[in-house]
Design an enzyme around this catalytic site. Structure first.
Site, PDB file in Angstrom:
ATOM      1  N   ARG A  46       0.857  -1.190   0.000  1.00  0.00           N
ATOM      2  CA  ARG A  46       0.000   0.000   0.000  1.00  0.00           C
ATOM      3  C   ARG A  46       0.889   1.235   0.000  1.00  0.00           C
ATOM      4  O   ARG A  46       1.293   1.740   1.042  1.00  0.00           O
ATOM      5  CB  ARG A  46      -0.912  -0.008   1.224  1.00  0.00           C
ATOM      6  CG  ARG A  46      -1.902   1.163   1.286  1.00  0.00           C
ATOM      7  CD  ARG A  46      -2.849   0.989   2.454  1.00  0.00           C
ATOM      8  NE  ARG A  46      -3.818   2.073   2.556  1.00  0.00           N
ATOM      9  CZ  ARG A  46      -3.579   3.218   3.189  1.00  0.00           C
ATOM     10  NH1 ARG A  46      -2.419   3.421   3.770  1.00  0.00           N
ATOM     11  NH2 ARG A  46      -4.510   4.154   3.241  1.00  0.00           N
ATOM     12  N   SER A 117     -12.816  -3.054   0.808  1.00  0.00           N
ATOM     13  CA  SER A 117     -13.102  -2.461   2.116  1.00  0.00           C
ATOM     14  C   SER A 117     -14.596  -2.218   2.240  1.00  0.00           C
ATOM     15  O   SER A 117     -15.223  -1.721   1.300  1.00  0.00           O
ATOM     16  CB  SER A 117     -12.386  -1.117   2.272  1.00  0.00           C
ATOM     17  OG  SER A 117     -11.003  -1.292   2.189  1.00  0.00           O
ATOM     18  N   LYS A 146      -4.050   5.887   8.426  1.00  0.00           N
ATOM     19  CA  LYS A 146      -4.812   6.180   7.196  1.00  0.00           C
ATOM     20  C   LYS A 146      -5.309   7.615   7.308  1.00  0.00           C
ATOM     21  O   LYS A 146      -6.041   7.948   8.254  1.00  0.00           O
ATOM     22  CB  LYS A 146      -5.976   5.198   7.077  1.00  0.00           C
ATOM     23  CG  LYS A 146      -6.784   5.300   5.801  1.00  0.00           C
ATOM     24  CD  LYS A 146      -7.756   4.125   5.750  1.00  0.00           C
ATOM     25  CE  LYS A 146      -8.920   4.223   4.829  1.00  0.00           C
ATOM     26  NZ  LYS A 146      -8.823   4.606   3.501  1.00  0.00           N
TER      27      LYS A 146
END
Ligand code: 3NM
Length: 222
Positions: A46, A117, A146
């Site tokens: 990521r 998600s 995040k």
């Protein structure tokens, strides 16, 4: 190649480590290797947020980390970059609700692993319908990893999804540690997904990964 079986996916989700170069001051490959030594079962690349690599640099790091995962027999998932996943023949793709549409991603990636998600029953049902192999549900607890994370929902969201009839593999995410892993597995998650519990653990993070693996294993046998 056929789609991954649900039981195999659940096993793979036990300790799902997510990382990009922005998540550690140490070389990502060093952190990942030490985490794999501790028992990480699935990895997501990521590369997102401030300072994230782009273009050829991003691809080079992806290939380096993928190579490591292959050596450990651990599937390598790419976050929100179908083009990169296809270019390097990654094992799968993970998309959020604001990323490329899950149904389109499924069409492009064929039988590769698709993670989506989901934050509530409606999103979870739509993701199942679109062909998700697993759901990432969070944030369960507050997270600082995040930038645009939603409000923490607590483990009850996992219970609500299971009660609503969602049976596909679920990994819990957001503020998960070895101390709360048991709670989220008992609430309905098949495993835990973490950034900081491993990437920000004291070096080497091998012990942190092993502690997560042990917590999930113990909770699953209950
Ligand atoms: N997704 P940490 S929370 C990447 O809620 C990500 O969908 C989330 O990092 C979501 O383990 C999150 O350090 C960050 O809390 C998880």
């Amino acid at each position: 190649m056929a789609r991954i079986a649900s039981g195999d996916m659940k096993e793979r989700l036990a300790v799902y480590f997510i990382m990009g170069s922005q998540n550690s001051e140490r070389p990502a490959a060093d952190v990942l290797k030490e985490a794999l030594d501790g028992g990480v079962t699935l990895f997501q690349f990521r590369e997102k947020g401030q300072g994230a690599l782009k273009g050829a640099d991003k691809e080079a790091l992806a290939r380096q980390l993928q190579h490591l995962c292959r050596a450990y027999g651990v599937p390598f998932i790419v976050n929100d970059d179908v083009e990169l996943a296809l270019a390097i023949d990654a094992d799968g793709v993970h998309v959020g609700q604001d990323d490329e549409d899950a149904r389109c991603v499924r069409e492009k990636i064929g039988d590769k692993i698709l993670g989506v998600s989901a934050h509530n029953v409606e999103e979870a049902m739509a993701a199942v319908d679109a062909g998700a192999d697993y759901l990432g549900v969070g944030p369960i607890y507050p997270t600082s990893s995040k930038e645009d994370a939603k409000e923490a929902q607590g483990p009850d969201v996992l219970r609500r999804l299971r009660e609503a009839g969602i049976t596909i593999p679920i990994v819990a995410i957001g503020g998960i540690t070895a101390a709360n892993a048991k709670t989220v597995v008992e609430a309905g998650a098949d495993g835990v997904s973490v950034i900081s519990a491993i990437a920000s653990a004291p070096s080497p993070p091998t012990g942190a990964a092993a502690a997560l693996a042990e917590a999930v294993r113990a909770a699953r046998t209950r």
